[in-house]
Design a protein around this motif. Structure first.
Motif, PDB file in Angstrom:
ATOM      1  N   GLU A 263     -13.222 -17.066  32.662  1.00  0.00           N
ATOM      2  CA  GLU A 263     -12.556 -17.840  33.825  1.00  0.00           C
ATOM      3  C   GLU A 263     -11.193 -18.518  33.415  1.00  0.00           C
ATOM      4  O   GLU A 263     -10.138 -18.428  34.078  1.00  0.00           O
ATOM      5  CB  GLU A 263     -13.324 -18.962  34.250  1.00  0.00           C
ATOM      6  N   PHE A 264     -11.061 -18.897  32.093  1.00  0.00           N
ATOM      7  CA  PHE A 264      -9.966 -19.692  31.659  1.00  0.00           C
ATOM      8  C   PHE A 264      -8.944 -18.701  30.851  1.00  0.00           C
ATOM      9  O   PHE A 264      -7.834 -19.127  30.266  1.00  0.00           O
ATOM     10  CB  PHE A 264     -10.183 -20.726  30.824  1.00  0.00           C
TER      11      PHE A 264
ATOM     12  N   PHE B 142     -15.882 -30.215  37.102  1.00  0.00           N
ATOM     13  CA  PHE B 142     -14.632 -30.038  37.956  1.00  0.00           C
ATOM     14  C   PHE B 142     -13.461 -29.776  37.277  1.00  0.00           C
ATOM     15  O   PHE B 142     -12.293 -29.781  37.747  1.00  0.00           O
ATOM     16  CB  PHE B 142     -14.606 -31.296  38.685  1.00  0.00           C
ATOM     17  N   ALA B 143     -13.485 -29.164  36.017  1.00  0.00           N
ATOM     18  CA  ALA B 143     -12.414 -28.976  35.380  1.00  0.00           C
ATOM     19  C   ALA B 143     -11.649 -27.649  35.646  1.00  0.00           C
ATOM     20  O   ALA B 143     -12.220 -26.778  36.060  1.00  0.00           O
ATOM     21  CB  ALA B 143     -12.974 -28.674  33.592  1.00  0.00           C
ATOM     22  N   THR B 144     -10.379 -27.723  35.551  1.00  0.00           N
ATOM     23  CA  THR B 144      -9.443 -26.564  35.985  1.00  0.00           C
ATOM     24  C   THR B 144      -8.794 -25.809  35.104  1.00  0.00           C
ATOM     25  O   THR B 144      -8.295 -24.973  34.976  1.00  0.00           O
ATOM     26  CB  THR B 144      -8.446 -26.993  37.014  1.00  0.00           C
ATOM     27  N   SER B 145      -8.940 -26.187  33.697  1.00  0.00           N
ATOM     28  CA  SER B 145      -8.329 -25.659  32.354  1.00  0.00           C
ATOM     29  C   SER B 145      -9.140 -25.812  31.200  1.00  0.00           C
ATOM     30  O   SER B 145     -10.335 -26.835  31.333  1.00  0.00           O
ATOM     31  CB  SER B 145      -6.986 -26.136  32.042  1.00  0.00           C
TER      32      SER B 145
ATOM     33  N   HIS C 234      -9.227 -29.680  30.074  1.00  0.00           N
ATOM     34  CA  HIS C 234     -10.096 -30.551  30.714  1.00  0.00           C
ATOM     35  C   HIS C 234     -11.335 -30.567  30.091  1.00  0.00           C
ATOM     36  O   HIS C 234     -12.092 -31.585  29.928  1.00  0.00           O
ATOM     37  CB  HIS C 234     -10.192 -30.336  32.265  1.00  0.00           C
TER      38      HIS C 234
ATOM     39  N   ARG D 195     -20.548 -24.474  36.298  1.00  0.00           N
ATOM     40  CA  ARG D 195     -19.907 -25.631  36.878  1.00  0.00           C
ATOM     41  C   ARG D 195     -21.550 -26.356  37.372  1.00  0.00           C
ATOM     42  O   ARG D 195     -21.572 -27.945  36.892  1.00  0.00           O
ATOM     43  CB  ARG D 195     -19.026 -25.603  38.004  1.00  0.00           C
TER      44      ARG D 195
END
Length: 504
Positions: free
Chosen positions: A52-53, A107-110, A113, A177
């Motif tokens: 994902e990242f 809820f992290a986006t990177s 986080h 998540r």
């Protein structure tokens, strides 16, 4: 090694070795499981996080590394908070932090986080639970402490056996998540464990407090004011310094294999569920290894030499890593996990028992914080360094070789330095003690005067004085058993009972 201190806490209450201590042990069991299993259990999410990242192995390894670094690096902070507020409130707050970190991480986006939430916040919460639970366990157990340490340490493999498959299932059902969110809810049980940590209270002081509440409060405030929040005098103990150096080297490689073994199995083409089963096997073996090692460490002839048993455990673990680096199929990894589980369990059961033996209960709250701080740097470097080595070589063998070499080096340092620089305390054996018993002489004098007084006055007093003079310079030879009997049964005037027969 450093001597064995009397196991009483700062308030002078002797360890009960049972009673409510078993409830404290149950809470410590759960806390230890969460603290050590979470950095390994989150590794099942690494593959999804990488996808994902769009990061590498070394980047995801920082998650486990930060978790462990917070668990270790905040040791002095935990020591100060425990000495100031006590174990129970610190653990309750820590449970809230641990849960909050995982919930925010969902809820992290990177990847940054994830570092800040799962790594820092959850790591801090686990640290605020882990260290106080060990302090309370040390206060409640003395004679049975090796067994208690072994049982509480078994919480780590039990939690690993449960959390690793659970994490895999949660990932399939709800994604990483949803998995983070549910695990955050599970961590709220840390607050329940914190509620079990009832402080030890001296019954005599409790009565005094009821009789004179205001006076007791003022004395308690003075005691708190005099108590050091962080005692650095432990560094004067050579045994403590040797232990700290060896443990810091050990943690460089100790946590590397559990973090990478699942990814290694996946790299060999095994299914995700089958790969995650390796951690379950490791944990299952670890469950039995820790209590068994605790029983062995509690044996009468082993406990004074537990530092060498700890050195052997580290050597065993390092050699297992070196041999396991040659594994190239799934059955080989299964055999590696079995032997690694045995050696890892031995290390886990002994590491804090040895530290408790060195510093004693009174200084343990400060000592464990300082040790964990020294180990934090190594923990922060270990897994990411191994991940960077993996990115550079694309070969898991080099990772396991490096980890094994570091653990073997720590075993050599601990055993060698302890043998060369720690002077063995000679055993004090009281074979015979010469006691000049003046009280006996006086008693004999009185007995002689009474007997001679009945015979008459013609020259009897002179005979009595001669007998007293003969008794005074004499010494009574007693062995150790007689000394104990003398101490246990004192006379009202503090002397040994004397009779005319004794004088003769």
């Amino acid at each position: 090694m450093g001597g064995v201190a009397v196991d009483v806490d700062a308030g002078g209450v002797k360890a009960p070795d049972g009673g409510w201590g078993w409830a404290v042990l149950a809470g410590c069991f759960v806390i230890t499981g969460f603290s050590y299993a979470f950095p390994k259990a989150v590794s099942v999410f690494f593959k999804e996080l990488i996808r994902e990242f769009e990061v590498g192995y070394s980047d995801t390894a920082w998650i486990s590394s930060i978790l462990l670094a917070m668990l270790y690096g905040t040791g002095p902070l935990c020591s100060v908070l425990v000495n100031r507020f006590g174990c129970r409130p610190v653990m309750m707050v820590g449970g809230l932090f641990a849960s909050l970190g995982m919930i925010l991480g969902s809820f992290a986006t990177s990847i940054i986080h994830i570092y800040l939430t799962t790594g820092v916040i959850t790591g801090l919460g686990l640290a605020l639970n882990f260290q106080p639970s060990l302090i309370m366990l040390n206060r409640y157990f003395s004679e049975k402490r090796p067994l208690a340490n072994g049982l509480s340490a078994a919480g780590s493999p039990v939690a690993l056996c449960c959390l690793s498959p659970l994490g895999q299932v949660l990932q399939y059902q709800y994604g990483w998540r949803g998995g983070f969110l549910i695990l955050g809810g599970i961590l709220l049980n840390c607050c329940v464990c914190g509620a079990l940590m009832k402080p030890l209270v001296d019954p005599k002081k409790a009565q005094i407090k009821e009789q004179d509440h205001s006076k007791d409060l003022s004395s308690e405030e003075k005691t708190k004011a005099k108590r050091k929040l962080l005692d650095f005098s432990v560094f004067k103990d050579c045994g403590f310094v040797i232990y700290t150096v060896a443990a810091s080297i050990m943690v460089l490689g100790l946590f590397v294999p559990p973090v990478f073994v699942v990814s290694y199995a996946k790299e060999l083409g095994n299914e995700d569920t089958k790969s995650a089963l390796l951690l379950t096997i490791l944990g299952f073996i670890d469950i039995f290894a820790r209590p068994t090692c605790g029983v062995i460490a509690g044996l009468k002839w082993v406990r004074p030499r537990c530092v060498y048993l700890f050195s052997f455990a580290m050597m065993f673990n390092g050699i297992t890593d070196l041999i396991g680096s040659q594994a190239n199929d799934y059955p080989s990894l299964v055999v590696f996990c079995i032997f690694f589980g045995i050696s890892y369990g031995m290390v886990g059961a002994l590491q804090f028992e040895v530290l408790m033996t060195i510093v004693g209960t009174e200084k343990f709250s400060s000592a464990i914080g300082l040790v964990l701080l020294m180990e934090a740097i190594a923990v922060l470097v270990g897994p990411p360094g191994a991940g960077r080595l993996l990115d550079a070589t694309k070969n898991y063998m080099s990772v396991f070789l490096l980890a094994g070499s570091e653990v073997v080096l720590s075993a050599v340092v601990l055993a060698t330095c302890n043998f060369l620089f720690i002077k063995k305390t000679p055993e004090v054996k009281v074979e015979s003690i010469t006691v000049t018993d003046d009280s006996n002489a006086k008693a004999c004098s009185r007995s002689a005067e009474e007997e001679d007084g009945e015979e008459g006055e013609d020259g009897v007093e002179e005979k009595s004085e001669e007998r007293v003079e003969e008794v005074r310079p004499k010494s009574v030879m007693v062995n150790s058993q007689e000394v104990e009997r003398f101490l246990k049964e004192p006379q009202p005037n503090g002397s040994m009972a004397a009779s005319p027969e004794t004088c003769l």
